[in-house]
Design an enzyme around this catalytic site. Structure first.
Site, PDB file in Angstrom:
ATOM      1  N   HIS A  75       0.944  -1.102   0.035  1.00  0.00           N
ATOM      2  CA  HIS A  75      -0.074   0.068  -0.068  1.00  0.00           C
ATOM      3  C   HIS A  75       0.951   1.248  -0.130  1.00  0.00           C
ATOM      4  O   HIS A  75       0.257   2.424   0.599  1.00  0.00           O
ATOM      5  CB  HIS A  75      -0.991  -0.021   1.311  1.00  0.00           C
ATOM      6  CG  HIS A  75      -2.219  -0.943   0.838  1.00  0.00           C
ATOM      7  ND1 HIS A  75      -3.104  -0.429   0.170  1.00  0.00           N
ATOM      8  CD2 HIS A  75      -2.378  -2.250   1.233  1.00  0.00           C
ATOM      9  CE1 HIS A  75      -4.194  -1.237   0.109  1.00  0.00           C
ATOM     10  NE2 HIS A  75      -3.592  -2.479   0.788  1.00  0.00           N
ATOM     11  N   ASP A  85       2.608   1.791  -3.198  1.00  0.00           N
ATOM     12  CA  ASP A  85       2.998   2.127  -4.469  1.00  0.00           C
ATOM     13  C   ASP A  85       2.352   3.478  -4.755  1.00  0.00           C
ATOM     14  O   ASP A  85       2.848   4.264  -5.515  1.00  0.00           O
ATOM     15  CB  ASP A  85       2.658   0.886  -5.426  1.00  0.00           C
ATOM     16  CG  ASP A  85       1.228   0.637  -5.261  1.00  0.00           C
ATOM     17  OD1 ASP A  85       0.564   0.707  -4.364  1.00  0.00           O
ATOM     18  OD2 ASP A  85       0.978  -0.165  -6.539  1.00  0.00           O
ATOM     19  N   ALA A 144      -6.422 -14.449  -5.229  1.00  0.00           N
ATOM     20  CA  ALA A 144      -5.513 -14.840  -4.176  1.00  0.00           C
ATOM     21  C   ALA A 144      -4.728 -13.789  -3.943  1.00  0.00           C
ATOM     22  O   ALA A 144      -3.812 -14.139  -3.034  1.00  0.00           O
ATOM     23  CB  ALA A 144      -4.789 -15.985  -4.690  1.00  0.00           C
ATOM     24  N   SER A 185      -5.472 -10.028 -12.502  1.00  0.00           N
ATOM     25  CA  SER A 185      -5.964  -8.915 -13.376  1.00  0.00           C
ATOM     26  C   SER A 185      -4.880  -8.071 -13.968  1.00  0.00           C
ATOM     27  O   SER A 185      -4.819  -7.841 -15.312  1.00  0.00           O
ATOM     28  CB  SER A 185      -6.838  -8.030 -12.555  1.00  0.00           C
ATOM     29  OG  SER A 185      -6.466  -7.502 -11.513  1.00  0.00           O
ATOM     30  N   ASP A 230       1.449  -3.889  -9.596  1.00  0.00           N
ATOM     31  CA  ASP A 230       1.334  -4.946 -10.175  1.00  0.00           C
ATOM     32  C   ASP A 230       1.817  -5.169 -11.592  1.00  0.00           C
ATOM     33  O   ASP A 230       2.128  -6.112 -12.089  1.00  0.00           O
ATOM     34  CB  ASP A 230      -0.286  -5.508  -9.977  1.00  0.00           C
ATOM     35  CG  ASP A 230      -0.559  -5.260  -8.317  1.00  0.00           C
ATOM     36  OD1 ASP A 230       0.162  -5.331  -7.555  1.00  0.00           O
ATOM     37  OD2 ASP A 230      -1.902  -5.301  -8.200  1.00  0.00           O
ATOM     38  N   TYR A 266     -10.234  -0.435  -0.731  1.00  0.00           N
ATOM     39  CA  TYR A 266      -8.848   0.101  -1.303  1.00  0.00           C
ATOM     40  C   TYR A 266      -8.964   1.485  -1.736  1.00  0.00           C
ATOM     41  O   TYR A 266      -8.262   2.366  -1.527  1.00  0.00           O
ATOM     42  CB  TYR A 266      -8.627  -0.865  -2.434  1.00  0.00           C
ATOM     43  CG  TYR A 266      -7.046  -0.654  -3.345  1.00  0.00           C
ATOM     44  CD1 TYR A 266      -6.216  -1.454  -2.745  1.00  0.00           C
ATOM     45  CD2 TYR A 266      -7.226   0.348  -3.965  1.00  0.00           C
ATOM     46  CE1 TYR A 266      -4.858  -1.026  -3.306  1.00  0.00           C
ATOM     47  CE2 TYR A 266      -5.934   0.756  -4.472  1.00  0.00           C
ATOM     48  CZ  TYR A 266      -4.776  -0.125  -4.309  1.00  0.00           C
ATOM     49  OH  TYR A 266      -3.613   0.232  -4.692  1.00  0.00           O
TER      50      TYR A 266
HETATM   51  C1  GLA Z   1      -3.204  -4.213  -5.049  1.00  0.00           C
HETATM   52  C2  GLA Z   1      -3.075  -2.960  -6.038  1.00  0.00           C
HETATM   53  C3  GLA Z   1      -1.655  -2.533  -5.962  1.00  0.00           C
HETATM   54  C4  GLA Z   1      -1.024  -2.232  -4.558  1.00  0.00           C
HETATM   55  C5  GLA Z   1      -1.445  -3.451  -3.554  1.00  0.00           C
HETATM   56  C6  GLA Z   1      -0.926  -2.930  -2.259  1.00  0.00           C
HETATM   57  O1  GLA Z   1      -2.498  -5.328  -5.600  1.00  0.00           O
HETATM   58  O2  GLA Z   1      -3.201  -3.459  -7.305  1.00  0.00           O
HETATM   59  O3  GLA Z   1      -1.086  -1.245  -6.769  1.00  0.00           O
HETATM   60  O4  GLA Z   1      -1.434  -0.920  -3.971  1.00  0.00           O
HETATM   61  O5  GLA Z   1      -2.675  -3.488  -3.504  1.00  0.00           O
HETATM   62  O6  GLA Z   1       0.263  -2.887  -2.147  1.00  0.00           O
END
Ligand code: GLA
Length: 397
Positions: A36, A38, A124, A129, A173, A223
């Site tokens: 959390h 990025d 998971a 995605s 991601d 989120y």
């Molecule tokens: C998800 C989001 C990422 C990141 C993580 C938490 O995977 O897609 O961008 O914020 O949560 O670190």
């Protein structure tokens, strides 16, 4: 049936009556530490795994978009020239989102037929995605010869998720899916959008995932709420310290304390997690470079504590698995991974005891939640790539 590159290419041929022109792969990811942050201009430490989504592509005989999903056994078709609208089925939206981004960036879309499938576990927290978005973009970039550099693929994939799917995710991601490298993790600077590669723990240690099999429906909105709280917090910190603070990177503990009376308690709490996690990533880089795995493991436990108690994105299932891990000497560290509210626990364990760790955590989890967690040993793999381009001499075999 195991879904792999061959299976996706074969399903394409079966569905459309001709072989695909392009086949692309993009992997899911784990994240060692830096959760959390990025979307807060932090540093994160993801690695690409050896489970992928494959997208096979070729021109369509009409001006339609056709997408066959091997996993869902469903065909989605829509006119490609019309404004692309989110669909009631979730899975086509990741592809529609990337097509919309291409359109917005001035690319003229042509009729195309796609086939997708993969072995990245869905829900998971290993970013199936992002893998799908990056695989679709990699395939279309090759098919239509768009000349998109890798960083543009990352940014378009993230924008698709933000603007079309509606999750205001950061860049980690998609970046990891494109730039990941086997046997390495990335140290990704989410401010500069640059990275270096760091080695993973040596073979004496194993990273494993314990999948809670839980996916809370509020995960997406929670989120977005966390992200909004951080934006509110940094705006106040910038006002209070205009000369010093541009992002959370520059925020010191003293500045955080000084900002407390100016922020709603919950927003301040979220900010305090972010500042602490930034510092933990720096400590983790040092531990990793010096091979101090016990120290690295402790940092994972501290991150979990922060995510659970301060950022409040954990859930009872994740907390219970981490607590059981904490009681086992063979586990060096464990924490929830990814966005939260379900998904996996990532554990760093002594390789010789990996299976016994699962045997030790499963019974109490089963007793509390009525089902066993799923055990997934982690192997890393390459980032997004073209597996096959017919006419470029490539072959699947
Ligand atoms: C998800 C989001 C990422 C990141 C993580 C938490 O995977 O897609 O961008 O914020 O949560 O670190």
């Amino acid at each position: 049936m195991e879904i792999n590159a061959q299976a996706v290419a074969a399903a394409y041929s079966q569905q459309y009556g001709s072989a695909p022109v392009v086949l692309a792969a993009a992997p899911g990811r784990i994240n060692l530490i830096g959760e959390h942050i990025d979307y807060n201009h932090g540093w994160v430490m993801p690695a690409s795994i050896d489970q992928c989504i494959w997208v096979a592509a070729g021109p369509a005989p009409d001006d339609q978009l056709h997408i066959w999903s091997v996993g869902h056994q469903q065909l989605f078709s829509a006119p490609i020239s019309h404004p692309l609208q989110p669909h009631g089925w979730q899975w086509p939206n990741y592809v529609l989102g990337v097509l919309q981004q291409l359109q917005r960036h001035g690319h003229v879309l042509q009729g195309v037929q796609l086939c997708l499938g993969g072995n990245v576990p869905v829900g998971a927290g290993v970013s199936s995605s992002a893998a799908l978005e990056c695989a679709a973009l990699t395939a279309l970039n090759e098919l239509w010869q768009l000349g998109l550099p890798p960083l543009s693929i990352v940014q378009l994939a993230q924008a698709a998720e933000n603007q079309f799917v509606g999750v205001n995710c950061g860049i980690m991601d998609q970046y990891a899916s494109v730039f990941g490298k086997k046997d390495h993790c990335l140290l990704l600077d989410c401010d500069a959008l640059t990275h270096t590669y760091l080695p993973l723990p040596p073979p004496d240690y194993q990273l494993l995932l314990l999948d809670t099999q839980v996916k809370h429906s509020l995960a997406g909105s929670a989120y977005n709420d966390r992200r909004a709280a951080c934006e509110q917090g940094i705006a106040v910190l910038q006002q209070l310290f205009p000369a010093e603070v541009r992002t959370f990177r520059e925020v010191t503990q003293a500045q955080l304390a000084a900002a407390r009376p100016h922020l709603p308690p919950e927003v301040w709490q979220r900010c305090s997690y972010v500042v602490a996690e930034m510092q933990r990533v720096q400590a983790a880089v040092a531990a990793l470079q010096q091979g101090q795995w016990a120290q690295f493991g402790q940092l994972l436990y501290h991150t979990h504590q922060g995510l659970s108690q301060v950022y409040e994105v954990s859930c009872p299932e994740l907390d219970q698995l981490v607590a059981t891990c904490h009681s086992l000497p063979a586990v060096l560290g464990a924490r929830m991974m990814g966005g939260g509210f379900g998904g996996c626990v990532l554990a760093l364990v002594q390789a010789a005891y990996a299976a016994s760790v699962y045997a030790a955590v499963a019974p109490s989890y089963q007793a509390a939640f009525g089902r066993a967690p799923v055990y997934l040993p982690v192997q890393t793999g390459p980032g997004a790539h073209i597996v096959l381009h017919r006419g470029h001499g490539a072959s699947l075999h």
